[in-house]
Scaffold this active site. Structure first.
Site, PDB file in Angstrom:
ATOM      1  N   HIS A 101     -20.354  -3.060   6.900  1.00  0.00           N
ATOM      2  CA  HIS A 101     -19.089  -3.794   6.826  1.00  0.00           C
ATOM      3  C   HIS A 101     -19.336  -5.297   6.818  1.00  0.00           C
ATOM      4  CE1 HIS A 101     -20.024  -3.991  11.084  1.00  0.00           C
ATOM      5  NE2 HIS A 101     -19.137  -4.964  11.221  1.00  0.00           N
ATOM      6  N   ASP A 103     -17.275  -8.517   8.598  1.00  0.00           N
ATOM      7  CA  ASP A 103     -16.322  -8.577   9.713  1.00  0.00           C
ATOM      8  C   ASP A 103     -14.889  -8.880   9.259  1.00  0.00           C
ATOM      9  OD1 ASP A 103     -18.166  -7.954  11.707  1.00  0.00           O
ATOM     10  OD2 ASP A 103     -18.861 -10.026  11.807  1.00  0.00           O
ATOM     11  N   HIS A 251     -23.286  -5.946   7.399  1.00  0.00           N
ATOM     12  CA  HIS A 251     -24.223  -5.555   8.448  1.00  0.00           C
ATOM     13  C   HIS A 251     -23.869  -4.186   9.010  1.00  0.00           C
ATOM     14  CE1 HIS A 251     -20.971  -7.747  10.413  1.00  0.00           C
ATOM     15  NE2 HIS A 251     -21.249  -7.105  11.540  1.00  0.00           N
ATOM     16  N   ARG A 266     -19.761 -11.843  20.818  1.00  0.00           N
ATOM     17  CA  ARG A 266     -19.723 -12.400  19.452  1.00  0.00           C
ATOM     18  C   ARG A 266     -18.627 -13.453  19.353  1.00  0.00           C
ATOM     19  NH1 ARG A 266     -17.898  -8.566  14.707  1.00  0.00           N
ATOM     20  NH2 ARG A 266     -16.023  -9.851  14.658  1.00  0.00           N
TER      21      ARG A 266
HETATM   22  C1  SIN Z   1     -20.706  -6.279  14.793  1.00  0.00           C
HETATM   23  O1  SIN Z   1     -20.433  -7.459  14.959  1.00  0.00           O
HETATM   24  O2  SIN Z   1     -20.250  -5.628  13.876  1.00  0.00           O
HETATM   25  C2  SIN Z   1     -21.687  -5.636  15.757  1.00  0.00           C
HETATM   26  C3  SIN Z   1     -23.080  -6.032  15.405  1.00  0.00           C
HETATM   27  C4  SIN Z   1     -24.080  -5.545  16.400  1.00  0.00           C
HETATM   28  O3  SIN Z   1     -23.722  -5.058  17.467  1.00  0.00           O
HETATM   29  O4  SIN Z   1     -25.271  -5.687  16.121  1.00  0.00           O
END
Ligand code: SIN
Length: 275
Positions: A101, A103, A251, A266
């Protein structure tokens, strides 16, 4: 630009670089900011080791790159709505981001970038995979590029977020989650490069095609985007940081460490309407 303050070590030729010689908890000088910004534009996702940051310092770092984004579903820690908690342990039924995805691509103006600080890591596993959507676009055949050029895609938050944060006390009855229509191929506002902008997390439909056609084209694109050729994989250590550009990167957070704990925060930076 010749580097004067940081070091930049590419992870693969197409995507990813490890950045050294910087303390992200301190205000970045103009030159350091510019070098980090340029490294992000070039390598699309950049990695830092041994960074200790409070939530305030994390937010300050994000604000250097733009206004902070508030997540449409997750409340964040008390007093910090701009922070997304990333946490998994033995009680977790699901984790954030364990599929390809970009974000919050369901927003009308999806986030430009995300800065993830992981402070607790499992013994092994819990890597994050990153894929360059520039590389994925550039590897398509010319007829496929021409076919995709005029198309848009619908991105929805409903199926991703509904009920998702009930364990954090969120009652989302009556809440409307974002939905947006974006070009299938977007042009990066800084680099001018073209990137594929559909992802299996949020994208539901190419409205110009029949459902059968849309499902088939999206399935083909997801398979194409997931090629290891376009990827790098980040092995987290305590206090590592990853900073990715959502406009050209997808990612995938690997949840292969259950029942161990992986935890961090985050900060997400607002972006612009994709064109
Ligand atoms: C995310 O921000 O989608 C999670 C990424 C992660 O936990 O590595």
């Amino acid at each position: 630009m010749t580097l004067e303050t940081i070091t930049v070590k590419p992870v693969t030729p197409r995507i990813g670089a490890e950045i050294g010689n910087v303390d992200l908890s301190q205000p970045l000088g103009n030159r350091t900011f510019q070098e980090i910004h340029d490294a992000l534009m070039r390598h699309q996702v950049i990695f830092f080791r041994d960074q200790k940051m409070s939530l305030e310092q994390h937010k300050e770092l994000g604000r250097m790159f733009g206004e902070l984004h508030i997540h449409p579903g997750s409340p964040g820690p008390e007093g910090h709505p701009e922070i997304l908690i990333i946490h998994a342990d033995e009680k977790s039924k699901r984790v954030a981001g364990d599929l390809w995805h970009s974000d919050v691509s369901c927003d009308e103006e999806p986030p430009m970038g995300s800065i993830l600080h992981i402070h607790t890591v499992p013994e092994c596993g819990g890597d994050t995979l990153f894929a360059s959507m520039y590389a994925a676009y550039e590897a398509l055949s010319e007829p496929m590029k021409a076919f995709l050029a005029p198309l848009t895609a619908i991105h929805e938050g409903e199926h991703v977020y509904r009920g998702r944060y009930s364990h954090q006390g969120v009652d989302d009855a009556g809440k409307v989650y974002p939905k947006a229509e974006h070009p299938v191929v977007r042009t990066h506002p800084v680099t001018g490069r073209k990137a594929l902008y559909v992802n299996s997390g949020f994208t539901t439909r190419i409205p110009q095609l029949s459902k059968l056609e849309s499902d088939a084209v999206l399935r083909m694109l997801y398979e194409h985007c997931a090629s290891p050729l376009f990827q790098c994989r980040f092995r987290w250590e305590k206090n590592s940081v990853a900073f990715w550009d959502n406009r050209c990167v997808q990612h995938y957070a690997m949840w292969d460490y259950y029942p161990q704990v992986r935890s961090g925060y985050r900060v997400t930076i607002k972006g612009e309407r994709p064109v």
